[in-house]
Design a protein around this motif. Sequence first.
Motif: not given
Length: 531
Positions: A230-234, A255-257, A290-291
Motif C-alpha cells: 500500500m502506498d502511503w503519502g505521509n 490509518g487514514d493516511g 485508508y481508515g
Amino acid sequence: MKQGQVCRWLLLGVLGVAVAGCSKGGAGGDVFTETGQDPPLGDGADGGSSGDGGEASPSEGETVAERVSDAIPPVAAGTLRVGTQTVTAEMTAPLLGMALPELKDRLFVVDQVGMLWRVNLADGSKEPYLDVSSLLVPVGIEALEGYDERGFLGLAFHPQFATNGLLYTYTSEPVSGNADFTFPKLGSNCTGAPSGLTPDHQNVLREWTVSNPLDLASRPQATSRVVMRMDWGNYNHNGGMLAFGPDGLLYVSTGDGGGEDDQTCQVNGDKKPTIGHSPLGNSQDTRLIYGKMLRIDPTQRTSANGQYGVPADNPFVKDARYLPEIYALGLRNFWRFSFDTPTGALIGGDVGQITIEEVDVIRAGGNYGWRVKEGTAAFDTQAFELDASGETDGIPIQLVPGYPEGLTDPIAQYGHEHEKDEQGSATIGGFVYRGTAIPALSGKYIFGDYSSSEESSPPKGRLFTLSDLTDDELRGSVPGQLHEVQSLTDKPIDLHVLGFAQDANGELYVLGNESGIPKGQTGQLRRLVAP
C-alpha cells in the motif's frame, strides 16, 4: 447549532448517511461544498433531537474544542488498582506482544525498529526471532526529534501456525514497485508541496514461513511473500495491527493516511504539507484502503493481485461502491485492537486528533465516524481554530451522541484535557482480562494512553479500564452504551505506553519506553500484577 455557526445537513449518497457540515460565522462555506459534494438539503434541527447535549457557550478565553472536551466526563479515579513488574528490558520501542498456545512460557515482542524478540516469561531472557530491519525505511524523523510512526508495526501467527508455520508482518518500507492500493493524487498545489506526489513509503503485509514451527531452534525462512503493498503519502497514521479472528481470517487496520483532519494541504507534524486525501476524507471514501478495518484470507488467491482471498461474506463484497476487502470504515488510526476469545468481540482504540480519544467495538459493516465525528462530537474540518503555533486544525464543535444515523459511536471516550487537567494524548488499545492472577480484573477491558503529556519527562503513560462493560454487550446481544473511563493507577506510570500483550494464560502486559520515540534501549515489557 450554537456559537453563530452556519450549519446544514448534507446527504452523501456514497455513504448512505446524513452528515453535519458547519462553518464558523458562515466563513469558508459548508464543509463539503468546496470539495464538490452534494449541495445542502436544508438546515438541520437544533436542540435535543439532534443530540445537541445542551453544552454551555464557551467562557471567556475558552475554545470550542475545550468546551467539547470539558463536556465529556473526566477519567474517573475508580477503585481497581494494578501494579507493573518488569519482565525484560533493553529493547528500543516494543509496541506489541503475541503468544502461541503451544508455547505458554514464551511471548513474541515486536520492536518498532525491526526486531521480533522471543521472550522467556519465566526468566525474562530474550532472543532474536526475526529481524526485518533491512526492509524498513530509516526509522526516526530528524525534524520530529526522532519521533516516528513508521517501522515494524504488526505481527500475527496463523491459527494453524503449529502445523503450517505461517506468520504475517506489517512493515513500513521504501517504495519498491507498484502498489496494490494508492492514494488520490492530490496535494501538488499545496504551499511547500514537493514537485511530485511520490509516496513517503509503502506499508507492506508479508507472509513468512517457519519450517519447524514449534522447534525453539527454528526461525522464519530468509525470504517472504508480499501479500499486499500500500502506498502511503505521509509518515503517520499507518495503523498496522494484525490479528486473526475466531473465523480464522486476518483483520488488518489501516490509518487514514496521515496528517491532520483527513484532508490534503494541512501542515503535518514533520512540517510537510499533507498529500493524498480524498475530498470525502480517506476514512469515508469507500474506494480507498485508508481508515478501514480490512478482512482477508491470506491463504487464498482470489484478490485482484492474486496474493490473498476476499471472503465471500465480507459486508460490502457485493457492493461495487466499496472495496471488497473492507470490513468496517470511518477509523482515524485504529492503532491496537484485539479479539476477546469468550465473546469473539473485536475491540480497540482509535487514536483521536487534538481533543478526543475513543474505544470502539468493531462490527461488520460499521462506520465509526471519522472525519464526520471525533468520538461522539461533530467534527468540522474547516473550523480552523488557531493554535499556539499559528497552525490551524479542524475541531470537534458539539457533542451529538447517536447522530447522525448510520454512524456508530464509541463505547468509551475521554478528552485530552478536562478543565485544564491533562488526561492523555493517544489511546492504546489492549485486551479484555481473562487471566487468573488478578481476579478483580476478570472480564474488564484493559487499555491505556501513550502519555498524559506528549512531551513529558519523565513519561506519564496511563492504564485504564471501563466501567460496567459486560460480555453480553461485547457479543452484541444487548445494546451498547457509553462507559466511564477509569484509571487503574494512582498516578501515571514511568513509561510511554506503546502497546499491550496477552500471554497464552490470559495474563496481560504493557509495553513501552522512556523516550516515547524509536531510539535508545529503554524499552520494557512489564506484567500487570496485583498492587
